[in-house]
Design a protein around this motif. Structure first.
Motif, PDB file in Angstrom:
ATOM      1  N   MET A   1       0.844  -1.199   0.000  1.00 11.79           N
ATOM      2  CA  MET A   1       0.000   0.000   0.000  1.00 11.79           C
ATOM      3  C   MET A   1       0.882   1.253   0.000  1.00 11.79           C
ATOM      4  O   MET A   1       1.810   1.361   0.802  1.00 11.79           O
ATOM      5  N   ASN A   2       0.612   2.165  -0.898  1.00 13.16           N
ATOM      6  CA  ASN A   2       1.285   3.459  -0.913  1.00 13.16           C
ATOM      7  C   ASN A   2       0.467   4.454  -0.095  1.00 13.16           C
ATOM      8  O   ASN A   2      -0.736   4.613  -0.324  1.00 13.16           O
ATOM      9  N   TYR A   3       1.117   5.113   0.839  1.00 16.59           N
ATOM     10  CA  TYR A   3       0.457   6.167   1.607  1.00 16.59           C
ATOM     11  C   TYR A   3       0.960   7.520   1.118  1.00 16.59           C
ATOM     12  O   TYR A   3       2.170   7.768   1.052  1.00 16.59           O
ATOM     13  N   ILE A   4       0.014   8.384   0.775  1.00 15.51           N
ATOM     14  CA  ILE A   4       0.322   9.740   0.330  1.00 15.51           C
ATOM     15  C   ILE A   4      -0.267  10.696   1.366  1.00 15.51           C
ATOM     16  O   ILE A   4      -1.491  10.811   1.492  1.00 15.51           O
ATOM     17  N   VAL A   5       0.609  11.343   2.114  1.00 17.23           N
ATOM     18  CA  VAL A   5       0.149  12.306   3.118  1.00 17.23           C
ATOM     19  C   VAL A   5      -0.050  13.641   2.401  1.00 17.23           C
ATOM     20  O   VAL A   5       0.886  14.191   1.810  1.00 17.23           O
ATOM     21  N   LEU A   6      -1.273  14.130   2.421  1.00 23.11           N
ATOM     22  CA  LEU A   6      -1.683  15.268   1.587  1.00 23.11           C
ATOM     23  C   LEU A   6      -2.151  16.438   2.440  1.00 23.11           C
ATOM     24  O   LEU A   6      -2.830  16.258   3.456  1.00 23.11           O
ATOM     25  N   ASP A   7      -1.760  17.636   1.998  1.00 25.53           N
ATOM     26  CA  ASP A   7      -2.297  18.848   2.623  1.00 25.53           C
ATOM     27  C   ASP A   7      -2.487  19.894   1.537  1.00 25.53           C
ATOM     28  O   ASP A   7      -1.704  19.963   0.581  1.00 25.53           O
ATOM     29  N   ILE A   8      -3.529  20.673   1.661  1.00 26.05           N
ATOM     30  CA  ILE A   8      -3.763  21.765   0.717  1.00 26.05           C
ATOM     31  C   ILE A   8      -4.026  23.054   1.490  1.00 26.05           C
ATOM     32  O   ILE A   8      -4.436  23.041   2.654  1.00 26.05           O
ATOM     33  N   GLU A   9      -3.756  24.166   0.839  1.00 25.61           N
ATOM     34  CA  GLU A   9      -4.166  25.471   1.341  1.00 25.61           C
ATOM     35  C   GLU A   9      -5.139  26.051   0.320  1.00 25.61           C
ATOM     36  O   GLU A   9      -4.993  25.828  -0.891  1.00 25.61           O
ATOM     37  N   PHE A  10      -6.150  26.755   0.804  1.00 24.13           N
ATOM     38  CA  PHE A  10      -7.108  27.357  -0.124  1.00 24.13           C
ATOM     39  C   PHE A  10      -7.362  28.801   0.260  1.00 24.13           C
ATOM     40  O   PHE A  10      -7.178  29.193   1.418  1.00 24.13           O
ATOM     41  N   ASN A  11      -7.741  29.567  -0.746  1.00 22.79           N
ATOM     42  CA  ASN A  11      -7.935  30.993  -0.491  1.00 22.79           C
ATOM     43  C   ASN A  11      -9.244  31.227   0.240  1.00 22.79           C
ATOM     44  O   ASN A  11     -10.242  30.557  -0.012  1.00 22.79           O
ATOM     45  N   GLY A  12      -9.230  32.142   1.163  1.00 24.72           N
ATOM     46  CA  GLY A  12     -10.440  32.503   1.888  1.00 24.72           C
ATOM     47  C   GLY A  12     -10.964  33.837   1.403  1.00 24.72           C
ATOM     48  O   GLY A  12     -10.365  34.495   0.555  1.00 24.72           O
ATOM     49  N   ARG A  13     -12.074  34.236   1.954  1.00 27.55           N
ATOM     50  CA  ARG A  13     -12.640  35.536   1.620  1.00 27.55           C
ATOM     51  C   ARG A  13     -13.346  36.073   2.859  1.00 27.55           C
ATOM     52  O   ARG A  13     -13.796  35.322   3.715  1.00 27.55           O
ATOM     53  N   LYS A  14     -13.420  37.375   2.942  1.00 28.79           N
ATOM     54  CA  LYS A  14     -13.994  38.011   4.122  1.00 28.79           C
ATOM     55  C   LYS A  14     -15.436  38.467   3.903  1.00 28.79           C
ATOM     56  O   LYS A  14     -15.992  39.158   4.730  1.00 28.79           O
ATOM     57  N   PHE A  15     -16.024  38.051   2.780  1.00 29.39           N
ATOM     58  CA  PHE A  15     -17.380  38.500   2.495  1.00 29.39           C
ATOM     59  C   PHE A  15     -18.117  37.395   1.746  1.00 29.39           C
ATOM     60  O   PHE A  15     -17.503  36.505   1.162  1.00 29.39           O
ATOM     61  N   ALA A  16     -19.437  37.466   1.788  1.00 27.35           N
ATOM     62  CA  ALA A  16     -20.249  36.465   1.097  1.00 27.35           C
ATOM     63  C   ALA A  16     -20.068  36.601  -0.407  1.00 27.35           C
ATOM     64  O   ALA A  16     -19.978  37.710  -0.939  1.00 27.35           O
ATOM     65  N   SER A  17     -19.996  35.466  -1.068  1.00 28.54           N
ATOM     66  CA  SER A  17     -19.815  35.488  -2.519  1.00 28.54           C
ATOM     67  C   SER A  17     -20.342  34.189  -3.107  1.00 28.54           C
ATOM     68  O   SER A  17     -20.215  33.130  -2.492  1.00 28.54           O
ATOM     69  N   PRO A  18     -20.917  34.252  -4.312  1.00 26.80           N
ATOM     70  CA  PRO A  18     -21.362  33.026  -4.971  1.00 26.80           C
ATOM     71  C   PRO A  18     -20.182  32.219  -5.514  1.00 26.80           C
ATOM     72  O   PRO A  18     -20.336  31.049  -5.856  1.00 26.80           O
ATOM     73  N   HIS A  19     -19.005  32.824  -5.583  1.00 26.62           N
ATOM     74  CA  HIS A  19     -17.841  32.137  -6.118  1.00 26.62           C
ATOM     75  C   HIS A  19     -17.208  31.249  -5.053  1.00 26.62           C
ATOM     76  O   HIS A  19     -17.141  31.623  -3.878  1.00 26.62           O
ATOM     77  N   PRO A  20     -16.726  30.084  -5.446  1.00 28.79           N
ATOM     78  CA  PRO A  20     -16.149  29.159  -4.468  1.00 28.79           C
ATOM     79  C   PRO A  20     -14.745  29.569  -4.054  1.00 28.79           C
ATOM     80  O   PRO A  20     -14.049  30.304  -4.765  1.00 28.79           O
ATOM     81  N   MET A  21     -14.339  29.090  -2.884  1.00 26.07           N
ATOM     82  CA  MET A  21     -12.938  29.184  -2.507  1.00 26.07           C
ATOM     83  C   MET A  21     -12.187  28.126  -3.300  1.00 26.07           C
ATOM     84  O   MET A  21     -12.739  27.077  -3.628  1.00 26.07           O
ATOM     85  N   GLU A  22     -10.939  28.397  -3.629  1.00 28.74           N
ATOM     86  CA  GLU A  22     -10.179  27.493  -4.496  1.00 28.74           C
ATOM     87  C   GLU A  22      -8.854  27.098  -3.850  1.00 28.74           C
ATOM     88  O   GLU A  22      -8.281  27.844  -3.038  1.00 28.74           O
ATOM     89  N   VAL A  23      -8.355  25.941  -4.258  1.00 29.41           N
ATOM     90  CA  VAL A  23      -7.055  25.464  -3.797  1.00 29.41           C
ATOM     91  C   VAL A  23      -5.968  26.364  -4.373  1.00 29.41           C
ATOM     92  O   VAL A  23      -5.975  26.672  -5.567  1.00 29.41           O
ATOM     93  N   ILE A  24      -5.028  26.797  -3.520  1.00 31.24           N
ATOM     94  CA  ILE A  24      -3.924  27.630  -3.992  1.00 31.24           C
ATOM     95  C   ILE A  24      -2.569  26.956  -3.770  1.00 31.24           C
ATOM     96  O   ILE A  24      -1.562  27.444  -4.281  1.00 31.24           O
ATOM     97  N   GLU A  25      -2.541  25.850  -3.024  1.00 30.62           N
ATOM     98  CA  GLU A  25      -1.272  25.144  -2.832  1.00 30.62           C
ATOM     99  C   GLU A  25      -1.553  23.683  -2.508  1.00 30.62           C
ATOM    100  O   GLU A  25      -2.457  23.374  -1.730  1.00 30.62           O
ATOM    101  N   ILE A  26      -0.784  22.796  -3.123  1.00 32.61           N
ATOM    102  CA  ILE A  26      -0.842  21.366  -2.830  1.00 32.61           C
ATOM    103  C   ILE A  26       0.531  20.924  -2.352  1.00 32.61           C
ATOM    104  O   ILE A  26       1.553  21.256  -2.955  1.00 32.61           O
TER     105      ILE A  26
END
Length: 279
Positions: A1-26
């Motif tokens: 079994m291969n184990y891949i330890v994964l972490d991501i960072e995603f952009n946040g926002r300080k206000f309501a928006s219909p647009h999603p937050m997105e991954v900015i680093e893997i």
């Protein structure tokens, strides 16, 4: 079994928006058969929406705006990541801290209309959940908090994807022999998050502490209204099912003084929930 330890960072926002937050680093670490770090993957991603990092994200992660500006878009980075994953043949399991990492990747895969089968079918192990079970803990802890409990020195920068993945790998090695590896599951869409589930659990516990039989209706009226948005009926149904599946919380031997009306007592003497205390 291969184990891949994964972490991501995603952009946040300080206000309501219909647009999603997105991954900015893997960031990811590949473990060999002896659970030693054998290879790493790290990449920034330029988001489609909110390409300029807000001040909170810049301070939290330390990611320079220039690194995001010059990064490739998600389809290119996720393809490179998939090539890196496929470089070592055989089945693999992602190891993540909490449930957000895979969820965010699946969300961005769908947003860019890419094939999602690989990401939803590859099992992932929520090491946070597994760690809490091995330590007999009830409240969530951060990666840094887990390292401190284990007596392991934290290295690298917190809230940077590769450094967090490396520290998560340290925890994985430390508790591996005690982990229930059957907890590794394929991705399942969740319409609520861990914070909302903690609020629901705390509401049931608080009602029981007043010798009030916890019901979903009382929980919503006196604890959840205004704290959890129920704009999506799938979220309400999911949290209702979670509430119904909670264990029976002990009640104190004697009822506290009150009006005799459980709903009124709950309303007049609200207790701060565990979730709100951690905000």
């Amino acid at each position: 079994m291969n184990y891949i330890v994964l972490d991501i960072e995603f952009n946040g926002r300080k206000f309501a928006s219909p647009h999603p937050m997105e991954v900015i680093e893997i960031g990811a670490v590949r473990l060999d058969e002896a659970l030693r770090d054998s290879d790493t993957f790290s990449a920034f991603i330029k988001p489609v929406y909110f390409a300029k990092l807000n001040s909170f994200i810049k301070k939290k992660t330390g990611i320079p705006q220039e690194s995001i500006d010059s990064a490739a878009r998600f389809p290119k980075v996720i393809a490179d990541f998939r090539d890196w994953l496929d470089a070592v043949p055989g089945p693999l399991t992602f190891v993540v801290w909490g449930g957000e990492d895979i969820k965010r990747i699946v969300q961005d895969v769908r947003m860019h209309k890419l094939e999602e089968t690989y990401w939803v079918k590859t099992p992932s192990l929520d090491l946070l959940k597994g760690f809490l079970l091995t330590q007999n803990l009830k409240n969530d802890v951060s990666v840094e908090g887990a390292l401190e409990l284990l007596g392991i020195e934290a290295t690298g920068a917190a809230h940077r994807a590769l450094d967090d993945a490396k520290m998560t790998a340290d925890i994985f090695r430390a508790v591996y022999d005690k982990l229930d590896l059957t907890l590794a599951k394929e991705y399942k869409d969740m319409f609520s998050n861990s914070k909302e589930r903690r609020i629901v659990r705390s509401a049931a516990k608080s009602l029981a502490s007043r010798r009030i039989v916890p019901t979903w209706e009382l929980a919503v009226k006196h604890y959840l209204d205004g704290k959890i948005p129920f704009d999506d009926p799938r979220k309400e149904a999911e949290l209702h099912a979670y509430f119904d599946a909670l264990p029976e919380f002990p009640m104190p031997p004697k009822a506290e003084e009150g009006s005799g009306d459980p709903a009124s007592d709950a309303e007049k003497a609200p207790v701060q929930t565990e979730a709100s205390a951690n905000e």
